[in-house]
Design a protein around this motif. Structure first.
Motif, PDB file in Angstrom:
ATOM      1  N   ASN A 130       0.851  -1.190   0.000  1.00 17.97           N
ATOM      2  CA  ASN A 130       0.000   0.000   0.000  1.00 17.97           C
ATOM      3  C   ASN A 130       0.884   1.236   0.000  1.00 17.97           C
ATOM      4  N   TYR A 132       0.195   4.361  -0.606  1.00 19.45           N
ATOM      5  CA  TYR A 132      -0.422   5.669  -0.409  1.00 19.45           C
ATOM      6  C   TYR A 132      -0.148   6.183   0.996  1.00 19.45           C
ATOM      7  N   SER A 133       0.003   7.508   1.087  1.00 16.35           N
ATOM      8  CA  SER A 133       0.386   8.099   2.356  1.00 16.35           C
ATOM      9  C   SER A 133      -0.786   8.128   3.332  1.00 16.35           C
ATOM     10  N   GLN A 134      -2.001   8.268   2.798  1.00 20.52           N
ATOM     11  CA  GLN A 134      -3.192   8.328   3.645  1.00 20.52           C
ATOM     12  C   GLN A 134      -4.151   7.234   3.185  1.00 20.52           C
ATOM     13  N   PRO A 135      -5.249   6.997   3.918  1.00 27.37           N
ATOM     14  CA  PRO A 135      -6.286   6.125   3.355  1.00 27.37           C
ATOM     15  C   PRO A 135      -6.774   6.679   2.017  1.00 27.37           C
ATOM     16  N   THR A 136      -7.023   5.768   1.050  1.00 24.48           N
ATOM     17  CA  THR A 136      -7.339   6.263  -0.295  1.00 24.48           C
ATOM     18  C   THR A 136      -8.625   7.067  -0.324  1.00 24.48           C
ATOM     19  N   ASN A 138      -9.596   9.336   1.796  1.00 22.70           N
ATOM     20  CA  ASN A 138      -9.230  10.731   2.046  1.00 22.70           C
ATOM     21  C   ASN A 138      -8.620  11.358   0.792  1.00 22.70           C
ATOM     22  N   LEU A 139      -7.692  10.612   0.184  1.00 14.44           N
ATOM     23  CA  LEU A 139      -7.005  11.163  -0.993  1.00 14.44           C
ATOM     24  C   LEU A 139      -7.993  11.419  -2.126  1.00 14.44           C
ATOM     25  N   ASN A 142     -10.129  14.455  -1.355  1.00 14.08           N
ATOM     26  CA  ASN A 142      -9.386  15.692  -1.590  1.00 14.08           C
ATOM     27  C   ASN A 142      -9.270  15.992  -3.074  1.00 14.08           C
TER      28      ASN A 142
END
Lengths: 175, 101
Positions: A130, A132-136, A138-139, A142
């Motif tokens: 995984n 991604y820096s945040q849960p997808t 949230n991304l 945004n």
């Protein structure tokens, strides 16, 4: 290691999902009972949803299950049931020569694609499950509500237009 | 895992859909094949989104847009099919020649 591919949970699930997708796709193209085709279609869509979740795109995978495996499959089943008269089999394929010609063409095209794929050095390669820096979710939220607000609204407009258009086209014409 | 297996899966799924769209005679099966080709494109979008450096969400957003537009396309396509079936009583591609001269 098997054939130079490391055996991890990710590769095993990839191969299982790819096998499900390919078997369902081939069944979809070779079966001629309509209801069996619908089941194979559900298999293809669920396999693709599994691939999305394997790629870390859990939200897109869930949307795929909801819209493709749920809504579109059921819609296709309804349309198939509405347009079949008595016999449960779909109409036969085109004649043999044409099918063979198209098969050769498609195989050559896919072979060319796969050769290009093999020959290109892709600049990106990583092993993180995984990345991604945040849960997808949230991304995606945004991106949708900041960078892609106007396309998002346009898609909602398109869906409204398609809904109204579908109702108008499918309506019985009054005498 | 590398990027290539996912792209190869997309190619195979696209090929299956292309074969179905070019050979099948039932309009609904042709629509289903087009959906499979769209799904292959979505696999590529999500795979590139996952494997880009650094991982970027844009591919998933595009996949969502593509799913929404595919849903609109299916709705309109099936509506056209039903209207056509009502007037011609057939769902065969060969019979769609109303605008052909």
């Amino acid at each position: 290691m098997l054939f130079g591919i490391p055996i991890t949970g990710q590769t095993i699930s990839y191969f299982v999902l790819a096998l499900i997708i390919m078997i369902s796709g081939v069944m979809l193209m070779s079966l001629n009972k309509v209801m069996h085709m619908a089941v194979a279609l559900g298999g293809v869509f669920l396999g693709v949803a599994g691939i999305f979740i394997l790629l870390g795109a859990d939200f897109v995978g869930m949307v795929q299950i909801l819209i493709y495996a749920g809504a579109i499959t059921i819609l296709m089943v309804f349309a198939l049931m509405l347009t079949q008269r008595g016999d449960d089999t779909a109409s036969p394929s085109a004649n043999g020569w044409r099918t063979a010609g198209v098969l050769v063409f498609v195989v050559l095209l896919c072979g060319a694609f796969l050769l290009v794929l093999r020959g290109t050095t892709w600049p990106v390669s990583q092993s993180a499950v995984n990345p991604y820096s945040q849960p997808t979710v949230n991304l995606i939220a945004n991106a949708l509500f900041h960078a892609y607000t106007v396309p998002f609204e346009l898609v909602s407009l398109l869906l409204t237009v398609a809904l109204v258009g579908a109702v108008v086209i499918a309506r019985k014409e009054e005498e | 895992m590398a990027l290539q297996p996912f792209l190869a899966l997309g190619v195979v799924l696209f090929g299956l859909g292309l074969f179905g769209a070019l050979t099948k005679r039932n309009i609904i099966i042709v629509l289903i094949s087009i959906e499979m080709m769209l799904n292959a494109a979505n696999i590529n979008l999500v795979a590139f989104s996952h494997f880009s450096q650094p991982a970027s969400i844009e591919g998933q957003v595009y996949a969502l847009f593509s799913i929404a537009i595919a849903a609109a396309e299916v709705a309109v396509g099936l509506a056209i099919l039903l209207a056509y079936f009502r007037s011609r009583n057939s769902a065969d591609v060969k019979d769609v020649d109303l605008m052909k001269w």
